[in-house]
Design a protein around this motif. Structure first.
Motif, mmCIF file in Angstrom:
data_model
loop_
_atom_site.group_PDB
_atom_site.id
_atom_site.type_symbol
_atom_site.label_atom_id
_atom_site.label_comp_id
_atom_site.label_asym_id
_atom_site.label_seq_id
_atom_site.Cartn_x
_atom_site.Cartn_y
_atom_site.Cartn_z
ATOM 1 N N LEU A 5 2.317 12.601 -8.433
ATOM 2 C CA LEU A 5 2.980 13.161 -7.248
ATOM 3 C C LEU A 5 4.207 12.344 -6.847
ATOM 4 O O LEU A 5 5.285 12.898 -6.580
ATOM 5 N N ASP A 30 5.957 9.619 5.517
ATOM 6 C CA ASP A 30 4.599 10.003 5.125
ATOM 7 C C ASP A 30 4.290 11.379 5.719
ATOM 8 O O ASP A 30 4.608 11.676 6.865
ATOM 9 N N ILE A 31 3.642 12.212 4.915
ATOM 10 C CA ILE A 31 3.332 13.578 5.334
ATOM 11 C C ILE A 31 2.257 13.597 6.427
ATOM 12 O O ILE A 31 2.141 14.579 7.172
ATOM 13 N N ASN A 86 -2.202 -0.375 -0.082
ATOM 14 C CA ASN A 86 -3.600 -0.114 -0.407
ATOM 15 C C ASN A 86 -3.752 -0.168 -1.926
ATOM 16 O O ASN A 86 -2.907 0.366 -2.659
ATOM 17 N N GLY A 92 -8.504 1.851 -0.276
ATOM 18 C CA GLY A 92 -8.025 3.066 0.395
ATOM 19 C C GLY A 92 -6.838 3.718 -0.274
ATOM 20 O O GLY A 92 -6.159 4.552 0.331
ATOM 21 N N SER A 94 -4.981 6.373 -2.285
ATOM 22 C CA SER A 94 -5.258 7.766 -2.654
ATOM 23 C C SER A 94 -4.229 8.330 -3.621
ATOM 24 O O SER A 94 -4.480 9.357 -4.242
ATOM 25 N N VAL A 95 -3.083 7.682 -3.734
ATOM 26 C CA VAL A 95 -2.063 8.116 -4.689
ATOM 27 C C VAL A 95 -1.817 6.955 -5.656
ATOM 28 O O VAL A 95 -1.453 5.850 -5.235
ATOM 29 N N HIS A 99 2.952 2.069 -3.719
ATOM 30 C CA HIS A 99 3.770 2.412 -2.549
ATOM 31 C C HIS A 99 3.483 1.445 -1.424
ATOM 32 O O HIS A 99 2.354 0.970 -1.269
ATOM 33 N N HIS A 101 3.518 1.143 2.657
ATOM 34 C CA HIS A 101 3.575 1.852 3.937
ATOM 35 C C HIS A 101 4.344 0.965 4.922
ATOM 36 O O HIS A 101 3.994 -0.218 5.094
#
Ligand code: AMP
Length: 113
Positions: A5, A30-31, A86, A92, A94-95, A99, A101
């Motif tokens: 993604l 972030d979405i 993460n 935690g 998830s992708v 990345h 944050h």
């Protein structure tokens, strides 16, 4: 990586608005924001997680951290902010594309859950 993604975002395939783009990195919102300012900063290079970093990624990591600092200044986060990475399932993540944050715009609690 074709199916990743964040690689697709970095290649501009998902029409994401970039706050910053350099030769090596992009930053976008972030979405699912967890703070008034929640930006993701990613390398264009596919690195699955911090746990897969290699010695040759040293300069790239320095560039990403400086980019985060500049973004925090641009976003007026002078009262403070948090940078989170993460790593893995227990961390935690998830992708599976490294990345950072960048979270700010409110008083953040410690420790995170
Ligand atoms: P992590 O849980 O640390 O792997 O963070 C992944 C982050 O990516 C989460 O905060 C998601 O909300 C965010 N995210 C997932 N898909 C997108 C997307 N298409 N655009 C922006 N952020 C996304």
């Amino acid at each position: 990586m074709a199916d990743c993604l964040f690689c697709k975002i970095a290649r501009g395939e998902l029409s994401t608005d970039f706050l910053v783009e350099t030769d090596q990195a992009v930053a976008f919102r972030d979405i699912n924001p967890q703070a008034p300012t929640h930006i993701l900063v990613i390398p264009k290079k596919h690195i699955p997680s911090l746990a897969q970093l290699q010695p040759e990624d040293q300069a790239l990591m320095g560039e990403l951290l400086l980019l985060i600092k500049e973004l925090a200044e641009q976003q007026d986060l002078g009262d403070g902010y948090r940078v989170v990475v993460n790593i893995g399932r227990d961390g935690g993540q998830s992708v599976d594309h490294l990345h950072f944050h960048l979270l700010g715009g409110r008083s953040l609690k410690w420790p995170p859950g």
